[in-house]
Design an enzyme around this catalytic site. Structure first.
Site, PDB file in Angstrom:
ATOM      1  N   ARG A 258     -16.661  16.793 -17.654  1.00 17.37           N
ATOM      2  CA  ARG A 258     -16.939  15.619 -16.673  1.00 17.37           C
ATOM      3  C   ARG A 258     -15.843  14.788 -17.856  1.00 17.37           C
ATOM      4  O   ARG A 258     -16.833  14.229 -19.228  1.00 17.37           O
ATOM      5  CB  ARG A 258     -18.128  14.696 -16.851  1.00 17.37           C
ATOM      6  CG  ARG A 258     -19.106  14.942 -15.877  1.00 17.37           C
ATOM      7  CD  ARG A 258     -17.883  14.794 -14.408  1.00 17.37           C
ATOM      8  NE  ARG A 258     -19.121  15.478 -12.975  1.00 17.37           N
ATOM      9  CZ  ARG A 258     -19.674  16.490 -12.702  1.00 17.37           C
ATOM     10  NH1 ARG A 258     -19.172  17.250 -13.100  1.00 17.37           N
ATOM     11  NH2 ARG A 258     -20.093  16.383 -11.807  1.00 17.37           N
TER      12      ARG A 258
ATOM     13  N   ASP B 222     -23.250  21.280  -7.480  1.00 10.30           N
ATOM     14  CA  ASP B 222     -25.186  20.876  -7.224  1.00 10.30           C
ATOM     15  C   ASP B 222     -25.453  22.167  -6.334  1.00 10.30           C
ATOM     16  O   ASP B 222     -26.683  22.241  -6.852  1.00 10.30           O
ATOM     17  CB  ASP B 222     -24.956  19.775  -7.527  1.00 10.30           C
ATOM     18  CG  ASP B 222     -24.100  18.985  -8.237  1.00 10.30           C
ATOM     19  OD1 ASP B 222     -24.147  19.699 -10.050  1.00 10.30           O
ATOM     20  OD2 ASP B 222     -23.736  17.917  -8.529  1.00 10.30           O
TER      21      ASP B 222
ATOM     22  N   LYS C 290     -18.079  29.784 -11.053  1.00  9.32           N
ATOM     23  CA  LYS C 290     -18.182  29.415 -10.002  1.00  9.32           C
ATOM     24  C   LYS C 290     -16.078  29.701  -9.355  1.00  9.32           C
ATOM     25  O   LYS C 290     -15.378  28.440 -10.610  1.00  9.32           O
ATOM     26  CB  LYS C 290     -18.699  27.936  -9.582  1.00  9.32           C
ATOM     27  CG  LYS C 290     -19.759  28.018  -9.289  1.00  9.32           C
ATOM     28  CD  LYS C 290     -20.702  27.214  -9.183  1.00  9.32           C
ATOM     29  CE  LYS C 290     -20.453  25.785 -10.618  1.00  9.32           C
ATOM     30  NZ  LYS C 290     -21.178  24.504 -10.599  1.00  9.32           N
TER      31      LYS C 290
ATOM     32  N   ALA D  25     -13.421  27.837  -3.823  1.00 11.11           N
ATOM     33  CA  ALA D  25     -13.489  28.033  -2.669  1.00 11.11           C
ATOM     34  C   ALA D  25     -12.552  30.020  -2.095  1.00 11.11           C
ATOM     35  O   ALA D  25     -13.082  30.195  -1.012  1.00 11.11           O
ATOM     36  CB  ALA D  25     -11.610  27.219  -1.724  1.00 11.11           C
TER      37      ALA D  25
ATOM     38  N   ALA E 152     -20.321  20.257  -4.155  1.00 11.42           N
ATOM     39  CA  ALA E 152     -20.951  21.636  -3.650  1.00 11.42           C
ATOM     40  C   ALA E 152     -21.365  21.950  -4.939  1.00 11.42           C
ATOM     41  O   ALA E 152     -21.650  23.115  -4.750  1.00 11.42           O
ATOM     42  CB  ALA E 152     -19.563  22.328  -3.590  1.00 11.42           C
TER      43      ALA E 152
END
Length: 308
Positions: A155, A241, A209, A212, A239
């Protein structure tokens, strides 16, 4: 935190009505895990205000144990505003001086760590304050019998006056690490799984991750990529999390690598098809079928907003 999203279409700046809901990385994971049938607890702090009461009540409504959430009489509940958009949904944080930022290392002494199997943390907490950073350092370096999970959860708005270099050391101390390839590029200037693994050789399990496209699991010398499900995306926030919760659920169930990644993708789909961070679960029969699906069946699957 209390979360506000526009309650009407059009540019957020023109919205006059907003929905108040709840959001937060760790609480999201706790809610998803509870929805998957496991016992979970959320540890944090809220202000002695209406928003704090609403946050705790909302998290508890998912079946999460909130008995360890402190109520701070001096600091307010954190707030964030989500300007929703299917392509990215900008988020504005208002959490400097919040109740959660007042947490410190002494909190660790109050946790029943001998009664849990997994403790899930994120890179958000150490950004909140010096005391929160000290809390994370102490927790991550405790002798432990539980599995320590850490999601980078970059963040940038929280790190404007803090050094994000500490994130590598915190991640290195965990057993399971989740990191977005895009996050790794911004924080460490690497985004390929091999390069991220070279930067973080310590964790037993590393999950990269890749949006998409899918996700890559690295354990020892084994590397496995699993494409993501095709989803009719309403909004992507939350998504990651959800993916972490699905992966942890399957890990605790002793599932093999492929099914653990698929469980993450299936849970992520529940967040992608809603404006909320925690959306309705997919039918258990569908989840079971997709966990065991062939590669062709998985590739052909499509989850829509109205799927049930």
């Amino acid at each position: 935190m209390a979360m506000f999203v526009p309650a009407e279409p059009g540019p957020p700046a023109e919205a006059t009505t907003w929905h108040r809901t709840v959001g937060g990385a760790e609480s999201n994971v706790a809610c998803h895990v509870a929805a998957l049938g496991l016992r979970s607890a959320w540890v944090s702090a809220v202000g002695d205000d209406a928003l704090g009461t609403a946050v705790v009540s909302a998290v508890a409504s998912f079946g999460v144990d909130v008995s360890a959430v402190a109520v701070d009489a001096d600091r307010p509940t954190g707030v964030y505003v989500k300007e929703r958009d299917a392509s990215g949904s900008p988020v504005r944080y208002y959490r400097r001086g919040s109740a959660a930022s007042g947490m410190g290392p002494s909190l660790v002494d109050t946790l029943p760590l001998d009664a849990v199997r997994v403790v899930h943390t994120s890179g958000i907490t150490p950004a909140l304050s010096d005391s929160c950073h000290a809390l994370m350092v102490r927790l991550l370096h405790l002798p432990r019998d539980f599995t320590l999970s850490f999601d980078l959860n970059w963040r940038p708005r929280l790190w404007t006056d803090r050094d994000p270099a500490v994130l590598r050391d915190l991640a290195a101390a965990a057993d399971i690490v989740f990191v977005g390839a895009d996050e790794a590029k911004l924080v460490w200037d690497v985004d390929e799984p091999a390069a991220i693994r070279a930067l973080l050789p310590e964790p037993a399990t590393l999950v990269i991750k890749q949006g998409a496209a899918g996700a890559t699991l690295v354990e020892g010398d084994d590397v496995l990529f699993q494409p993501a499900l095709k989803v009719d995306v309403v909004e992507p926030v939350g998504a990651g999390d959800a993916f972490a919760a699905g992966f942890l659920w399957a890990t605790l169930a002793g599932e093999p690598p492929l099914r653990r990644l698929r469980a993450g993708h299936l849970r992520a789909a529940t967040a992608l098809r809603t404006h909320h961070d925690v959306g309705p679960s997919l039918p258990p029969s569908y989840v079971s079928a997709m966990l065991a699906a062939s590669e062709a069946e998985w590739a052909a699957a499509f989850v829509t907003e109205g799927a049930s």
